[in-house]
Scaffold this motif. Structure first.
Motif, PDB file in Angstrom:
ATOM      1  N   MET A 273      10.852   9.404   9.266  1.00  0.00           N
ATOM      2  CA  MET A 273       9.611   8.682   8.995  1.00  0.00           C
ATOM      3  C   MET A 273       9.764   7.190   9.267  1.00  0.00           C
ATOM      4  O   MET A 273      10.839   6.612   9.129  1.00  0.00           O
ATOM      5  CB  MET A 273       9.139   8.914   7.552  1.00  0.00           C
ATOM      6  N   PHE A 274       8.637   6.579   9.685  1.00  0.00           N
ATOM      7  CA  PHE A 274       8.574   5.152   9.967  1.00  0.00           C
ATOM      8  C   PHE A 274       7.311   4.591   9.315  1.00  0.00           C
ATOM      9  O   PHE A 274       6.286   5.281   9.229  1.00  0.00           O
ATOM     10  CB  PHE A 274       8.543   4.881  11.474  1.00  0.00           C
ATOM     11  N   ALA A 275       7.396   3.341   8.863  1.00  0.00           N
ATOM     12  CA  ALA A 275       6.244   2.723   8.214  1.00  0.00           C
ATOM     13  C   ALA A 275       6.208   1.234   8.522  1.00  0.00           C
ATOM     14  O   ALA A 275       7.241   0.603   8.770  1.00  0.00           O
ATOM     15  CB  ALA A 275       6.291   2.940   6.701  1.00  0.00           C
ATOM     16  N   ALA A 276       5.002   0.684   8.496  1.00  0.00           N
ATOM     17  CA  ALA A 276       4.797  -0.755   8.690  1.00  0.00           C
ATOM     18  C   ALA A 276       3.797  -1.245   7.664  1.00  0.00           C
ATOM     19  O   ALA A 276       2.813  -0.555   7.355  1.00  0.00           O
ATOM     20  CB  ALA A 276       4.283  -1.046  10.100  1.00  0.00           C
ATOM     21  N   THR A 277       4.041  -2.432   7.110  1.00  0.00           N
ATOM     22  CA  THR A 277       3.087  -3.071   6.197  1.00  0.00           C
ATOM     23  C   THR A 277       2.794  -4.473   6.715  1.00  0.00           C
ATOM     24  O   THR A 277       3.695  -5.183   7.174  1.00  0.00           O
ATOM     25  CB  THR A 277       3.634  -3.156   4.761  1.00  0.00           C
ATOM     26  N   TYR A 278       1.519  -4.851   6.644  1.00  0.00           N
ATOM     27  CA  TYR A 278       1.096  -6.187   7.086  1.00  0.00           C
ATOM     28  C   TYR A 278       0.352  -6.856   5.941  1.00  0.00           C
ATOM     29  O   TYR A 278      -0.692  -6.376   5.498  1.00  0.00           O
ATOM     30  CB  TYR A 278       0.200  -6.097   8.315  1.00  0.00           C
ATOM     31  N   SER A 279       0.892  -7.971   5.459  1.00  0.00           N
ATOM     32  CA  SER A 279       0.315  -8.669   4.317  1.00  0.00           C
ATOM     33  C   SER A 279      -0.853  -9.544   4.741  1.00  0.00           C
ATOM     34  O   SER A 279      -0.719 -10.389   5.637  1.00  0.00           O
ATOM     35  CB  SER A 279       1.377  -9.540   3.632  1.00  0.00           C
ATOM     36  N   LEU A 280      -1.988  -9.339   4.083  1.00  0.00           N
ATOM     37  CA  LEU A 280      -3.150 -10.201   4.288  1.00  0.00           C
ATOM     38  C   LEU A 280      -3.138 -11.365   3.307  1.00  0.00           C
ATOM     39  O   LEU A 280      -3.770 -12.393   3.537  1.00  0.00           O
ATOM     40  CB  LEU A 280      -4.430  -9.384   4.118  1.00  0.00           C
ATOM     41  N   SER A 281      -2.438 -11.184   2.185  1.00  0.00           N
ATOM     42  CA  SER A 281      -2.268 -12.224   1.171  1.00  0.00           C
ATOM     43  C   SER A 281      -1.085 -11.820   0.311  1.00  0.00           C
ATOM     44  O   SER A 281      -0.393 -10.832   0.605  1.00  0.00           O
ATOM     45  CB  SER A 281      -3.532 -12.360   0.317  1.00  0.00           C
ATOM     46  N   LYS A 282      -0.846 -12.532  -0.790  1.00  0.00           N
ATOM     47  CA  LYS A 282       0.266 -12.192  -1.680  1.00  0.00           C
ATOM     48  C   LYS A 282       0.033 -10.891  -2.418  1.00  0.00           C
ATOM     49  O   LYS A 282       0.979 -10.274  -2.912  1.00  0.00           O
ATOM     50  CB  LYS A 282       0.495 -13.329  -2.686  1.00  0.00           C
ATOM     51  N   THR A 283      -1.226 -10.466  -2.521  1.00  0.00           N
ATOM     52  CA  THR A 283      -1.542  -9.273  -3.306  1.00  0.00           C
ATOM     53  C   THR A 283      -2.243  -8.171  -2.520  1.00  0.00           C
ATOM     54  O   THR A 283      -2.568  -7.134  -3.079  1.00  0.00           O
ATOM     55  CB  THR A 283      -2.428  -9.647  -4.509  1.00  0.00           C
ATOM     56  N   THR A 284      -2.458  -8.379  -1.215  1.00  0.00           N
ATOM     57  CA  THR A 284      -3.188  -7.392  -0.413  1.00  0.00           C
ATOM     58  C   THR A 284      -2.452  -7.126   0.887  1.00  0.00           C
ATOM     59  O   THR A 284      -2.028  -8.066   1.571  1.00  0.00           O
ATOM     60  CB  THR A 284      -4.609  -7.895  -0.093  1.00  0.00           C
ATOM     61  N   TYR A 285      -2.280  -5.841   1.227  1.00  0.00           N
ATOM     62  CA  TYR A 285      -1.645  -5.527   2.501  1.00  0.00           C
ATOM     63  C   TYR A 285      -2.180  -4.225   3.078  1.00  0.00           C
ATOM     64  O   TYR A 285      -2.708  -3.361   2.374  1.00  0.00           O
ATOM     65  CB  TYR A 285      -0.123  -5.465   2.356  1.00  0.00           C
ATOM     66  N   LEU A 286      -2.055  -4.117   4.400  1.00  0.00           N
ATOM     67  CA  LEU A 286      -2.386  -2.902   5.142  1.00  0.00           C
ATOM     68  C   LEU A 286      -1.095  -2.148   5.431  1.00  0.00           C
ATOM     69  O   LEU A 286      -0.031  -2.757   5.576  1.00  0.00           O
ATOM     70  CB  LEU A 286      -3.077  -3.248   6.457  1.00  0.00           C
ATOM     71  N   TYR A 287      -1.185  -0.821   5.541  1.00  0.00           N
ATOM     72  CA  TYR A 287       0.013  -0.053   5.861  1.00  0.00           C
ATOM     73  C   TYR A 287      -0.312   1.083   6.827  1.00  0.00           C
ATOM     74  O   TYR A 287      -1.440   1.574   6.901  1.00  0.00           O
ATOM     75  CB  TYR A 287       0.656   0.510   4.593  1.00  0.00           C
TER      76      TYR A 287
END
Length: 403
Positions: A353-367
């Motif tokens: 498995m592979f995963a990526a997370t992208y932070s939009l702010s300190k408390t919000t992210y996309l994955y």
């Protein structure tokens, strides 16, 4: 009248001071997204769904408080519940595998005391020592818990590691941090009249963290009771009182022992962290009959579940994080006399498995996440057969907001 106002003012000062030494925090996290699974049922069909308890991180709403008692001591509490992102229903909908009842604060319900030098003692429903230890060498640090098998094989209040527990009821847990060394120990009471060992668990762990290096290991032993019924035709090890979704078991069979140990390490090279580990569980005397209508009987040998893994995390930038891991699960099932079997069965499952997370702010992210599974022997993922599960594939994407 003046004296009365003076007394009132002094009391108000003390009340303000006392309030300043304690605090209560409300926190939470909401994970909503979509998951596609190829070969999602016994017919080999695909599914696309939204409702979950949090694909990347479990949904939660919590209340925690700390009070300074002076002399380096403090008291604290933590209550935490979860819910389904698609319907808003409580995460605890089918009841506890041990008590058979639903719980409001099924994620966490502890109260405890901390001493700055000697450590912390917590009481209540708590994450197990095994769970807290393996976190440090899981490549995903328990993200994607329904996919990553590491968080699903640590010991807790469940029928077996196959069904996952991660928490213990009626738990007393100690944590001591002494420089780079962390020591943990716990005992979960079975609350069974006439027996102090039935449904009870004891565990300990040792961890070393210094600079980029982390090494840890844990050991857990349990005595699990069995109660009423006959085989439903669902192959499973026996466990505590039957509830929705759990197999019936034989009332005349005594407790069986469950022993589990885990060890692993992680090392960080600048923005890259590599990690690996191994978990080994043995269930001695587990019930294992697959003939509907016949009583479940003790199997000849131990049921054994092993998981080995390694992976890496790469912090590409303050906003982007990548992670990948490989996990192999081995399951060995002993002879089931009531089924007339001549030998046990075994199989393995490989997960990439592979995963990526992208932070939009300190408390919000996309994955985003993708996983592929290969099966051999008697291994399936809870449904179907190898005929309908040649190479299951899953893809997930979503949004997480913390508060």
């Amino acid at each position: 009248m003046r004296k009365r106002f003076m007394v009132t003012g002094v009391l108000a000062m003390f009340a303000t001071a006392a309030h300043a030494e304690s605090s209560v925090t409300i926190y939470g996290l909401y994970d909503a997204g979509l998951r596609y699974v190829r070969e999602a049922n016994a017919a080999g069909e695909s599914s696309l769904s939204m409702g979950s308890n949090g694909t990347s991180t479990p949904n939660r709403l919590g209340f925690k408080g700390v009070e300074d008692l002076g002399g380096g001591m403090s008291a604290h509490f933590n209550l935490e519940t979860g819910w389904n992102s698609g319907s808003g229903a409580l995460e605890s909908t089918t009841g506890s595998p041990v008590t058979g009842t639903r719980a409001l604060f099924q994620r966490l319900a502890i109260v405890g005391i901390t001493h700055a030098r000697w450590g912390t003692i917590d009481l209540g429903q708590n994450y197990s020592v095994g769970w807290r230890t393996s976190y440090d060498y899981d490549p995903f640090n328990y993200r994607f818990p329904t996919i990553d098998p590491v968080s699903a094989i640590v010991p807790g209040s469940s029928v077996s590691q196959v069904t996952a527990g991660i928490r213990f009821h009626n738990d007393v847990q100690y944590t001591g941090i002494f420089g780079p060394i962390t020591v943990r120990a716990e005992h979960s009471f079975g609350n069974v009249a006439g027996s102090v060992t039935t449904n009870a668990a004891t565990a300990g762990s040792l961890a070393y963290k210094s600079g980029p290096l982390a090494i840890a290991g844990s050991y857990t032993t349990r005595k699990i009771a069995t109660t009423g019924g006959v085989s439903t035709g669902v192959p499973a090890v026996a466990g505590p009182p039957a509830v929705a979704g759990e197999p019936a078991v034989n009332a005349n069979t005594p407790t069986y022992s469950d022993r589990s140990w885990s060890a692993g390490a992680a090392y960080k090279f600048g923005p890259v962290r590599v990690s690996g580990g191994y978990n080994d569980e043995r269930l001695a005397g587990a019930l294992n009959s697959v003939v509907p209508g016949l009583p479940l009987t003790p199997a000849r040998g131990d049921t054994r579940v092993r998981v080995g893994w390694f992976g890496a995390n790469w912090t590409v930038s303050p906003y982007l994080d990548l992670a990948g891991g490989w996990f192999r699960t081995w399951v060995d099932t002993p002879i089931a006399p009531a089924a007339g079997a001549a030998s046990g069965t075994s199989g393995k499952k490989d997960l990439l498995m592979f995963a990526a997370t992208y932070s939009l702010s300190k408390t919000t992210y996309l994955y985003g996440e993708i996983d592929r599974t290969s099966l051999s022997g008697n291994q399936v993922i809870g449904y179907g057969t190898k005929t309908t599960q040649s190479h299951p594939l899953g893809v997930s994407a979503g949004l997480v907001v913390a508060f």
